[in-house]
Every structure is written in C-alpha cells, then in structure tokens.
Design a protein around this motif. Sequence first.
Motif, PDB file in Angstrom:
ATOM      1  N   ARG A 168      -5.317 -36.654 -25.223  1.00 34.39           N
ATOM      2  CA  ARG A 168      -6.888 -36.884 -25.155  1.00 34.39           C
ATOM      3  C   ARG A 168      -7.351 -35.620 -24.668  1.00 34.39           C
ATOM      4  NH1 ARG A 168      -7.058 -41.506 -21.540  1.00 34.39           N
ATOM      5  NH2 ARG A 168      -5.263 -40.793 -20.542  1.00 34.39           N
ATOM      6  N   GLY A 169      -7.152 -35.247 -23.464  1.00 33.75           N
ATOM      7  CA  GLY A 169      -7.735 -34.011 -22.824  1.00 33.75           C
ATOM      8  C   GLY A 169      -7.785 -32.948 -23.825  1.00 33.75           C
ATOM      9  N   LEU A 170      -6.763 -32.582 -24.520  1.00 30.46           N
ATOM     10  CA  LEU A 170      -6.885 -31.324 -25.596  1.00 30.46           C
ATOM     11  C   LEU A 170      -7.736 -31.548 -26.459  1.00 30.46           C
ATOM     12  CD1 LEU A 170      -5.496 -28.914 -26.696  1.00 30.46           C
ATOM     13  CD2 LEU A 170      -3.759 -30.511 -27.750  1.00 30.46           C
ATOM     14  N   ARG A 171      -7.928 -32.921 -27.058  1.00 30.42           N
ATOM     15  CA  ARG A 171      -8.927 -33.188 -28.089  1.00 30.42           C
ATOM     16  C   ARG A 171     -10.274 -32.990 -27.664  1.00 30.42           C
ATOM     17  NH1 ARG A 171     -12.363 -37.147 -29.298  1.00 30.42           N
ATOM     18  NH2 ARG A 171     -12.658 -37.586 -31.430  1.00 30.42           N
ATOM     19  N   ASP A 172     -10.270 -33.556 -26.439  1.00 32.40           N
ATOM     20  CA  ASP A 172     -11.831 -33.540 -25.587  1.00 32.40           C
ATOM     21  C   ASP A 172     -12.402 -32.011 -25.481  1.00 32.40           C
ATOM     22  OD1 ASP A 172     -12.066 -36.186 -25.912  1.00 32.40           O
ATOM     23  OD2 ASP A 172     -11.621 -36.494 -23.623  1.00 32.40           O
ATOM     24  N   ASN A 173     -11.374 -31.200 -25.156  1.00 35.16           N
ATOM     25  CA  ASN A 173     -11.749 -29.711 -24.919  1.00 35.16           C
ATOM     26  C   ASN A 173     -12.077 -29.295 -26.356  1.00 35.16           C
ATOM     27  OD1 ASN A 173     -11.011 -29.888 -22.467  1.00 35.16           O
ATOM     28  ND2 ASN A 173      -9.117 -29.278 -22.549  1.00 35.16           N
ATOM     29  N   TYR A 174     -11.370 -29.577 -27.422  1.00 36.47           N
ATOM     30  CA  TYR A 174     -11.719 -29.128 -28.622  1.00 36.47           C
ATOM     31  C   TYR A 174     -13.072 -29.316 -29.286  1.00 36.47           C
ATOM     32  CZ  TYR A 174     -11.528 -27.803 -33.522  1.00 36.47           C
ATOM     33  OH  TYR A 174     -12.018 -27.379 -35.106  1.00 36.47           O
ATOM     34  N   VAL A 175     -13.399 -30.812 -28.948  1.00 39.71           N
ATOM     35  CA  VAL A 175     -14.479 -31.216 -29.447  1.00 39.71           C
ATOM     36  C   VAL A 175     -15.597 -30.724 -28.676  1.00 39.71           C
ATOM     37  CG1 VAL A 175     -15.702 -33.519 -29.803  1.00 39.71           C
ATOM     38  CG2 VAL A 175     -13.496 -33.448 -30.405  1.00 39.71           C
ATOM     39  N   ALA A 176     -15.238 -30.392 -27.588  1.00 37.40           N
ATOM     40  CA  ALA A 176     -16.760 -30.054 -26.519  1.00 37.40           C
ATOM     41  C   ALA A 176     -16.939 -28.522 -27.081  1.00 37.40           C
ATOM     42  CB  ALA A 176     -16.115 -30.060 -25.253  1.00 37.40           C
ATOM     43  N   ALA A 177     -15.750 -27.804 -27.410  1.00 37.01           N
ATOM     44  CA  ALA A 177     -16.213 -26.467 -27.771  1.00 37.01           C
ATOM     45  C   ALA A 177     -16.699 -26.272 -29.181  1.00 37.01           C
ATOM     46  CB  ALA A 177     -14.869 -25.736 -27.575  1.00 37.01           C
ATOM     47  N   SER A 178     -16.229 -27.332 -29.975  1.00 40.00           N
ATOM     48  CA  SER A 178     -16.605 -27.109 -31.449  1.00 40.00           C
ATOM     49  C   SER A 178     -17.725 -27.878 -32.113  1.00 40.00           C
ATOM     50  CB  SER A 178     -15.576 -27.254 -32.508  1.00 40.00           C
ATOM     51  OG  SER A 178     -15.174 -28.637 -32.182  1.00 40.00           O
ATOM     52  N   GLY A 179     -17.811 -29.163 -31.394  1.00 39.72           N
ATOM     53  CA  GLY A 179     -18.679 -30.106 -31.753  1.00 39.72           C
ATOM     54  C   GLY A 179     -18.365 -30.966 -32.966  1.00 39.72           C
ATOM     55  N   ILE A 180     -16.839 -30.777 -33.232  1.00 42.91           N
ATOM     56  CA  ILE A 180     -16.556 -31.457 -34.590  1.00 42.91           C
ATOM     57  C   ILE A 180     -15.246 -32.458 -33.956  1.00 42.91           C
ATOM     58  CG2 ILE A 180     -14.909 -31.022 -36.443  1.00 42.91           C
ATOM     59  CD1 ILE A 180     -16.062 -27.981 -36.402  1.00 42.91           C
TER      60      ILE A 180
ATOM     61  N   GLU B 136      -8.341 -21.253 -28.427  1.00 42.73           N
ATOM     62  CA  GLU B 136      -8.793 -21.406 -27.452  1.00 42.73           C
ATOM     63  C   GLU B 136      -8.428 -22.758 -26.398  1.00 42.73           C
ATOM     64  OE1 GLU B 136     -10.557 -20.644 -23.586  1.00 42.73           O
ATOM     65  OE2 GLU B 136      -9.921 -19.059 -25.253  1.00 42.73           O
ATOM     66  N   ALA B 137      -8.657 -23.896 -27.097  1.00 41.89           N
ATOM     67  CA  ALA B 137      -8.045 -25.136 -26.724  1.00 41.89           C
ATOM     68  C   ALA B 137      -6.485 -25.343 -26.288  1.00 41.89           C
ATOM     69  CB  ALA B 137      -8.234 -26.326 -27.696  1.00 41.89           C
ATOM     70  N   LEU B 138      -5.722 -24.548 -26.997  1.00 44.65           N
ATOM     71  CA  LEU B 138      -4.385 -24.615 -26.650  1.00 44.65           C
ATOM     72  C   LEU B 138      -4.349 -23.600 -25.442  1.00 44.65           C
ATOM     73  CD1 LEU B 138      -2.710 -24.704 -30.214  1.00 44.65           C
ATOM     74  CD2 LEU B 138      -2.359 -26.376 -28.247  1.00 44.65           C
ATOM     75  N   ALA B 139      -4.857 -22.628 -25.490  1.00 46.19           N
ATOM     76  CA  ALA B 139      -4.917 -21.769 -24.273  1.00 46.19           C
ATOM     77  C   ALA B 139      -5.103 -22.235 -22.973  1.00 46.19           C
ATOM     78  CB  ALA B 139      -5.653 -20.378 -24.518  1.00 46.19           C
ATOM     79  N   LEU B 140      -6.293 -23.071 -23.080  1.00 54.04           N
ATOM     80  CA  LEU B 140      -6.753 -24.016 -21.936  1.00 54.04           C
ATOM     81  C   LEU B 140      -5.665 -24.922 -21.566  1.00 54.04           C
ATOM     82  CD1 LEU B 140     -10.463 -24.623 -22.594  1.00 54.04           C
ATOM     83  CD2 LEU B 140      -9.561 -23.681 -20.427  1.00 54.04           C
ATOM     84  N   GLU B 141      -4.870 -25.449 -22.478  1.00 58.31           N
ATOM     85  CA  GLU B 141      -3.848 -26.382 -22.371  1.00 58.31           C
ATOM     86  C   GLU B 141      -2.849 -25.569 -21.277  1.00 58.31           C
ATOM     87  OE1 GLU B 141      -1.556 -30.087 -22.666  1.00 58.31           O
ATOM     88  OE2 GLU B 141      -3.579 -29.674 -23.288  1.00 58.31           O
ATOM     89  N   GLY B 142      -2.353 -24.372 -21.681  1.00 64.36           N
ATOM     90  CA  GLY B 142      -1.541 -23.775 -21.039  1.00 64.36           C
ATOM     91  C   GLY B 142      -2.017 -23.672 -19.529  1.00 64.36           C
ATOM     92  N   ASP B 143      -3.239 -22.829 -19.505  1.00 71.47           N
ATOM     93  CA  ASP B 143      -3.759 -22.642 -18.198  1.00 71.47           C
ATOM     94  C   ASP B 143      -3.612 -23.902 -17.138  1.00 71.47           C
ATOM     95  OD1 ASP B 143      -4.304 -20.036 -19.063  1.00 71.47           O
ATOM     96  OD2 ASP B 143      -6.448 -20.629 -19.536  1.00 71.47           O
TER      97      ASP B 143
END
Length: 439
Positions: free
Chosen positions: A189-201, A227-234
Amino acid sequence: MNVYMVVDIGGSKYISGFVSDDGQILYQERKEWTKTSVEAIVEQLIASLRGVCATRPELAEQAKAGGVTIPGIADPATGVWVESDFLLVKNLPICERLSMEFKIPFFADNDGNACALAEKYFGSAKEDRDFLYMTVSTGIGGALILDDELYYGEYGHAGEIGMLVVEEQGRFSDTGSVQGNVEMYASGRGLRDNYVAASGIDKISNQPVDGKVISELAAKGDLVALEALALEGDYLGRILANAYSFAKVEKIIIGGGVALMFERFKPNLLKEFFRIHPEAQVIIEVTSLGYSGAFLGAAAVARRGCEAVELKSMGRQGQTVLRFSIGDEVGTALEVDDKVLASTHCENNNFLIARALSDSGATLRQMLKEEERQKDLREFGKGIGKAVACGCVLFDPGKVIIEGEGTSDESFRSSLEAAVIEETYYRGKLPFAIEYRGC
C-alpha cells in the motif's frame, strides 16, 4: 514421511492442503472468503479441509498433525486466534475446533512467525542460529530467530518491524497509534501511495495502480515507477539497518508479495543498509520459498508442535530486559532470564537518528563524539529515546534499564520518554517499566 494438514489464513483468501515434513507441497487449494463472521470463517475452514481430505484421502490418512497461520495475533501455546489485522476475530480457539473435527492435534502461530519457522525448517536458514525475517506485503511484519529459537518477547509481540518509524509526523498507521511507521511507506500500500503521490495517477487503463503495475511500468522505464521502487529500497534498507543495530544476525530474509520485486529495489536497499553499517557481516536475501512461505509456515508450526517444543502462553519466554549502557560508548543487551540473546556496543552500534528519510541523520556513536550534542542532554535523550523505541518494538521487553552518564538528569529522562511514546504503538501506555540507574 510425516504429512501435515495445513491452512494458511489471509485477509481475503485461505489456502488448504497437505505438506510433508521436509517441506514438499503435496496438495493445495485456494479459496476466497464468502462471509467473514467468526462462525462463517470456522465453517469455511472446516469445509475446505474436508474437501482436500476427500480429494486426497491417502494424504488425509497420513496426516500426523495440523498447522494454521494467523493474520494477526495468535497464542502458540493454546492455539487461540487472539485477534486479526483484517478479520473481526477475537479469542477464537481455532485449533481446538479443528482438532475436534479432524481428530488430530492442530497448532497455530502468527503468519510472520510461521514464515520464519518455514525458513528455518525448509528454506535457506537451516544452518543459521540467528536471523531476521521480514515480510513485505499488504502490511509489513517480521520475526526473529535468536539462539536457534523463535523469539517472542515478553508479551508475544516481538519482531513487528513494520511499526518502526521512518518519517516523523508522517502518515498515520491503520490504527492511528503511531505516525510515520515504515508500513505506511514501504508495504504494498505504501509503495502504491508513493507512486500516486508523485504521479497523480491512481488508475491505468481503468485498473487501480498496485505493486504489479508499478513493477511493469518500471520495466518499461517509467521514471516515477523507478523512483517509487528506489524509495522502497531506501526505506527498507534504513529500517533493517536500525534493527541490525540491536540484533547482529547472520542473515536477513525478505518475503511477502512485494519481495517478488526484490531485484528492482535491492540496489537501493543494500546501498542504504551498508551506508549505515559499512562493516556489517550479514547476508541479505529474498526468500527461497517464494509465494508459498506462509503456507509452508503452517506446516512448520505443525512440525514444531509435533517436536513437543515447550511454548509458554502468548509466547512468553521469561523475564525479558532491554538494557542500555551509556558512557564513552552506548551498549545494548537483550536479556531473557539473565541470559544475553543479543548485544552490541558503540563500535558497531550505528543506530541512525534521523527525522525523515531525506535526513542522512547522525548515529548514537557520532552523537557521543560531538561535544555540543553531548552537552545538550535533552537532544541526546531524544536520540536515545528513538533507539529505545526501536529496540522495544523489535524485542518486546518487559523492562527497560538505562544506566550510565546523564541518566539522572530530568531533561534527559523527559525527552527520552517523549520519544519512546511518540515512536511506539502503545498509545502512551507503555507495557514495560523504564528504570534508570546512574553512575
């Protein structure tokens, strides 16, 4: 060959079948819940197990015991399903009900604990006496094997690594008990939220964005997905590094649905982990059990039950103390009935004190060396408090002892306790006592 009748319970599905004592999946069936009242859940589980018995009667006849994985809190000593993350279950004697129906003993445990047992019995950790298992799926959970045994903590809640804080004043947890925990940023869910927050999609071709979609987009070179997956790793690298500051395990194993994308976020995870612990001697790898970890976990729970391993109610293993010693160095020790299960000292305790992922942070070791910070006991107390909070979420102690220089100072104590309350999920009602011992 021993055979176990097993069921892996999830929030939306359940999988029933048979597994051998060496971890071979002999038969399985997956079904979705049609109703989720307590009695409906029991009825569906019984019907499903009856069905697999009818389909494979030769395996049913060989079944020595049964195993159940629980999505939530289970009492492994009594087989009671205490409560659930996603289903409205409270204090259900699930093993007693299934044992009465199928005339064999049943055993149960939390799904994260069960997955760790599966790694020990059937996976890549057969030879490891100390390892950390982390599951990354809809939520984030974890479990610890210490001194060759599953470690439960004082109250049976050890290993809840998803509740460790990575963003001060960040997103609220599902229960609202803590802000900024890693589960809200690095679960599926967090991965998805990070993607949506950055893309608006939030939808692509009228389909909701999820981890699978993000992985597919990343494979096509989508910059936001990458970028979302890079954040996941971080995020995962940082939280694993802080956990490692307390438990110098031989291996860290990552399982769960998001782990299927491990190769995509692995570089960032390793970079962040070894930035914090450059000299760490640890193997970090994805589970070898794939998507079947929890199903095999149910078999591992059954196998442990047949081995007559003594389990105390709610997993309590005795008097559990987390000790912090503060002087020229900061040392920690986890003691159970006066036996040290995990310990560290300043030379290799690089617990990272940071307010957010974007903050590179300072370590406890660096704080001790910086004179101005050492003089500011309130700031130092907050740093120690963050470390105490992390250790308590990881180890679930019955008592915390803080001893050494500065511990008698009221500003140190108040800032430490405020940080512990803010960065744990106890809603301010700490289940453990904090005892200070000055020099």
